[in-house]
Design an enzyme around this catalytic site. Structure first.
Site, PDB file in Angstrom:
ATOM      1  N   HIS B  46       0.831  -1.198   0.000  1.00 12.88           N
ATOM      2  CA  HIS B  46       0.000   0.000   0.000  1.00 12.88           C
ATOM      3  C   HIS B  46       0.876   1.262   0.000  1.00 12.88           C
ATOM      4  CE1 HIS B  46      -3.737   2.145   0.706  1.00 12.88           C
ATOM      5  NE2 HIS B  46      -3.090   2.875   1.604  1.00 12.88           N
ATOM      6  N   GLU B  68      -2.170  -5.558  -3.834  1.00 15.98           N
ATOM      7  CA  GLU B  68      -2.942  -5.208  -2.660  1.00 15.98           C
ATOM      8  C   GLU B  68      -4.314  -5.898  -2.692  1.00 15.98           C
ATOM      9  OE1 GLU B  68      -4.502  -1.126  -1.142  1.00 15.98           O
ATOM     10  OE2 GLU B  68      -2.508  -0.866  -1.981  1.00 15.98           O
ATOM     11  N   ASN B 411      28.442 -19.200  -4.018  1.00 18.28           N
ATOM     12  CA  ASN B 411      29.468 -20.215  -3.940  1.00 18.28           C
ATOM     13  C   ASN B 411      29.149 -21.259  -2.894  1.00 18.28           C
ATOM     14  OD1 ASN B 411      31.756 -20.410  -5.559  1.00 18.28           O
ATOM     15  ND2 ASN B 411      32.389 -18.372  -4.915  1.00 18.28           N
TER      16      ASN B 411
END
Lengths: 121, 675
Positions: B46, B68, B411
């Site tokens: 919002h 929303e 990694n």
């Protein structure tokens, strides 16, 4: 029934003035307090319909007092009474839950208008 | 209104909200029942919507609006939050993130098309709405097609007043859902003081009834009292005119109130008399904008802090200069005031530094998402544990930190952690852990990335080094494990089978090293076969002013960062032993290498016979110590690091230069490269 009002201001002069305006117009001033802490105490004792609250006061300022009163009763109706030039404080107290504000020096009809509208139910 | 001033603020806050969305979505994945998390995401979406539409970033605004809607359905328990929805919401997050990146680089959100995502979100909602709508309201449920048509019409009508896409969206949508839309024009009494606070009350009271989607002037202008005695708002509400009127009746100091309904049915809506959003796009989020400005903290452009830091630097140079005047020590008053000045500048420096500090959280918050995706990709179960995410680091470092850390984490997941099956076989819990830690240590901030995976096989690394011709077989046999490990940071050291059979650990680790070193830091690695791997990054707290020891080598002055100095010794020259070409000295039960700065720096010959007693500065680089032989000590002082500029950037043993009190220049030695 006359609406019960609690007046909070550290200056006796201000309390007298407001009290005068209110009693002349049929409101009942149930208590007065000169700082935020006293205000909370009196609020709990008298459970008024409306609180008129000054902002700058010793011990506990009006904004904090609004917060705490709102915690006690989230529907508490509070009108802030502030001197000019306290813009951010006015905002802060509105956010804390104050319903309205009046600025000093005030005119009687402004005070009455605010009180009337705040206590309308 | 020119929005460009707000751009950086917008970026900052949007990023925070976006991170919040992502973090919470990941939490939801674990516990999709927690309503408070959904609320939190809803709020962030919002807020984002409000900000984006204010800035005129319509793609972002309309997408967050759709998000929303979905979240609202979830919140009302009308829609079950399935993994598919979370996935889609995460995709929305990616989209918004890309938009933000574009905004940051170009100032506009780019030409992305969010319609597919919006469609996807919509499909979830329409699933849930199909039933109740038809049951309850015949009128509305008649045909979806009609709705669509209606919507198109409304949008067309309202476009007369130049509302932005998002506002039109809301108005037309609310019309469909049976909401009323009112245009409310309010005139304050002529002698009204503190108009903005009055307007705030109006906004607040109206918001008890519904949502204010637009105002004229904009919410910001109203807040700044940039308006006359009148303002207009558009309110979307379930209440009727009477209720709105009643609420406003109870607000004091209003001269007049004019309420017009914006009908979604009438041919010509009565919106012509509102000048809403003609040139400004108002924020519907009165509350947020108000509170953000009233908070106790302010946001400052980093450039301003940089220039403040620069000024503090200049001040320190001047102070050093006064101190280097010999005469000042004789004058007691002067001495006292200069000492006081010294304390003040030190405090000032520390304060400015603190202002620039931000918690590493900002970077750490991105990782849960990355880890989730990588874990899915590699079919591994990975849990991230962060510690000390409130550790603070200089802002300029934070920005550069994210890339190397992502590299290390990739990694770790890719090559460090074993597959579920392997882990079970090796008696480890199925879930692999990655620890991300941050803490302060002296003048450094330390960040560790650790995994409990299979670790590195030191023998295989030795083999590989020889194979890649980075060192001869004999030398590598003699070098200790720590030094062998440091080879994995070498640019050429990539490889598949070198370390594990999955792929080569160390791919691109040189990039990490370069980046960290550019920040004045160092990377260390410690590992054990099947015990996991830990990368430790050490970074200076700040980049511009440091405490340093000034030393003399020949006749030249050099600065050594105090943070890396362990102690200063006086040694007999015969205490130094030689092993092959390397000089060594016994230091606290350890043999440490001796480095003669005179030789290293190739200072001019001075023909002075070497004295019997040498001054040696013991410096530490990570866990290791070195002895630097110097000619003389000058003293300790705060120095301001000035960069040497691009032409000299390749000189690694010097990290910068500083201007001394007497105006001369001292080079600052980079211990990481000297030793």
């Amino acid at each position: 029934m006359a609406k019960k009002i609690l007046i909070v201001d550290d200056a006796l002069f201000m309390r007298m003035m407001i009290k005068n305006i209110l009693t002349k117009n049929g409101y009942e001033v149930v208590a007065e307090a000169e700082n935020g802490l006293k205000a909370i105490e009196k609020y709990q004792q008298t459970n008024p319909d409306l609180v008129i609250m000054d902002i700058t006061m010793p011990e506990l300022n009006g904004i904090e007092a609004v917060r705490r009163i709102k915690k006690i009763n989230k529907d508490a109706k509070i009108i802030m009474c502030s001197a000019m030039g306290q813009r951010s404080m006015v905002f802060e107290s509105l956010q804390a839950g104050a319903r309205d504000f009046i600025l000093k020096p005030f005119q009687a009809e402004r005070v009455l208008d605010a009180v009337k509208k705040a206590t309308y139910s | 209104m020119d929005n460009s001033n707000y751009l950086s603020l917008f970026l900052e806050e949007s990023k925070e909200n976006l991170e919040n969305i992502s973090r919470n979505l990941l939490l939801l994945e674990k516990d999709s029942q927690d309503a408070s998390i959904i609320d939190d995401i809803f709020r962030s979406a919002h807020t984002l919507k409000g900000m984006a539409s204010t800035m005129g970033f319509n793609a972002m605004a309309s997408l967050t609006h759709s998000m929303e809607n979905v979240l609202d359905e979830v919140r009302k328990n009308k829609l079950f939050l399935s993994p598919a929805i979370i996935d889609l919401l995460l995709q929305c997050y990616d989209f918004l993130d890309l938009c933000l990146q574009d905004v940051e680089l170009t100032g506009s959100e780019g030409e992305r098309d969010a319609s597919e995502l919006k469609q996807g979100l919509l499909s979830f909602i329409s699933d849930t709405q199909a039933e109740p709508v038809q049951e309850k309201e015949d009128k509305k449920g008649q045909a979806k097609a009609k709705d669509k048509q209606e919507e198109a019409q409304i949008v067309e009508h309202i476009s007369d007043v130049d509302l932005d896409v998002y506002q039109k969206d809301i108005i037309s949508e609310s019309g469909q859902q049976g909401f009323n839309t009112f245009n409310i024009k309010i005139q304050l009494v002529s002698d009204c003081l503190l108009k903005s606070a009055r307007a705030y009350i109006v906004f607040r009271e109206l918001e008890t009834l519904g949502e204010i989607v637009a105002s004229n002037p904009s919410a910001e202008d109203i807040e700044e009292e940039q308006f006359g005695n009148t303002f207009s708002v558009i309110l979307v509400t379930t209440s009727d005119v009477e209720a709105v009127k009643h609420v406003l009746d109870l607000v004091t100091e209003l001269e007049s109130v004019e309420i017009t309904q914006i009908s979604t049915e009438t041919e010509k809506p009565v919106v012509n008399d509102i000048e809403v959003g003609k040139h400004q796009k108002a924020s519907p989020q009165k509350k947020t904008t108000t509170s953000s400005k009233l908070g106790k903290s302010i946001r400052v452009d980093i450039d301003r802090l940089d220039s403040l830091m620069n000024l503090v630097s200049e001040l320190i140079i001047v102070k050093n200069r006064i101190q280097s005047e010999n005469s000042y020590e004789q004058d007691k008053n002067l001495l006292e005031s200069v000492e006081y000045l010294g304390r003040v500048t030190t405090d000032l420096h520390e304060t400015v530094m603190k202002v620039r500090m931000v918690p590493v959280e900002i970077v750490f918050n991105r990782f849960p998402r990355i880890i989730r995706d990588l874990a899915k990709e590699t079919h591994k179960s990975v849990e991230l544990i962060t510690e000390g995410s409130n550790t603070e680091v200089d802002r300029s470092i934070i920005d550069e930190l994210s890339e190397p850390l992502i590299h290390l984490i990739r990694n770790s997941i890719d090559h460090g952690l074993e597959t579920k099956e392997e882990r079970i076989k090796n008696g480890k819990p199925e879930t692999g852990y990655i620890y991300l830690r941050a803490y302060h240590e002296g003048n450094n901030v330390v960040i560790e990335v650790e995994d409990d995976g299979q670790g590195l096989d030191i023998d295989k690394i030795r083999e590989k080094i020889v194979k890649l011709d980075l060192a001869s077989e004999e030398t590598i046999k003699e070098t200790d494990d720590n030094q062998v490990m440091s080879f994995i940071f070498e640019p050429g050291f990539t490889t598949s089978d070198a370390v594990t059979n999955i792929s080569g650990r160390g791919v691109g680790l040189d990039v990490v090293k370069t980046k960290i070193e550019a920040l004045g830091g160092i990377v260390d690695i410690s590992t054990g076969k099947s015990k996991g791997t830990k990368f430790t990054i050490r970074l200076p707290l700040t980049l511009s002013i440091i405490k340093a020891l000034l030393v003399k080598v020949s006749d030249e002055k050099y600065a050594l960062p105090l943070g890396s100095i362990a102690e200063i010794l006086e040694v007999e020259s015969e205490q130094i032993n030689k092993l092959k070409e390397q000089e060594l000295i016994q230091y606290r039960g350890q043999l440490i290498p001796v480095i003669r700065l005179k030789k290293l720096l190739k200072t001019p010959e001075d023909n002075i016979r070497e004295p019997d007693r040498l001054i040696m500065v013991i410096v530490k680089k990570g866990e290791r110590h070195f002895g630097l032989v110097i000619d003389d000590l000058v003293g300790q002082q705060e120095i301001v690091i000035k960069s040497l500029g691009e032409y000299l950037a390749d000189i690694q043993i010097v990290s910068g230069a500083t201007i001394l009190g007497d105006g001369s220049i001292a080079l600052i030695l980079d211990i990481n490269h000297v030793a």
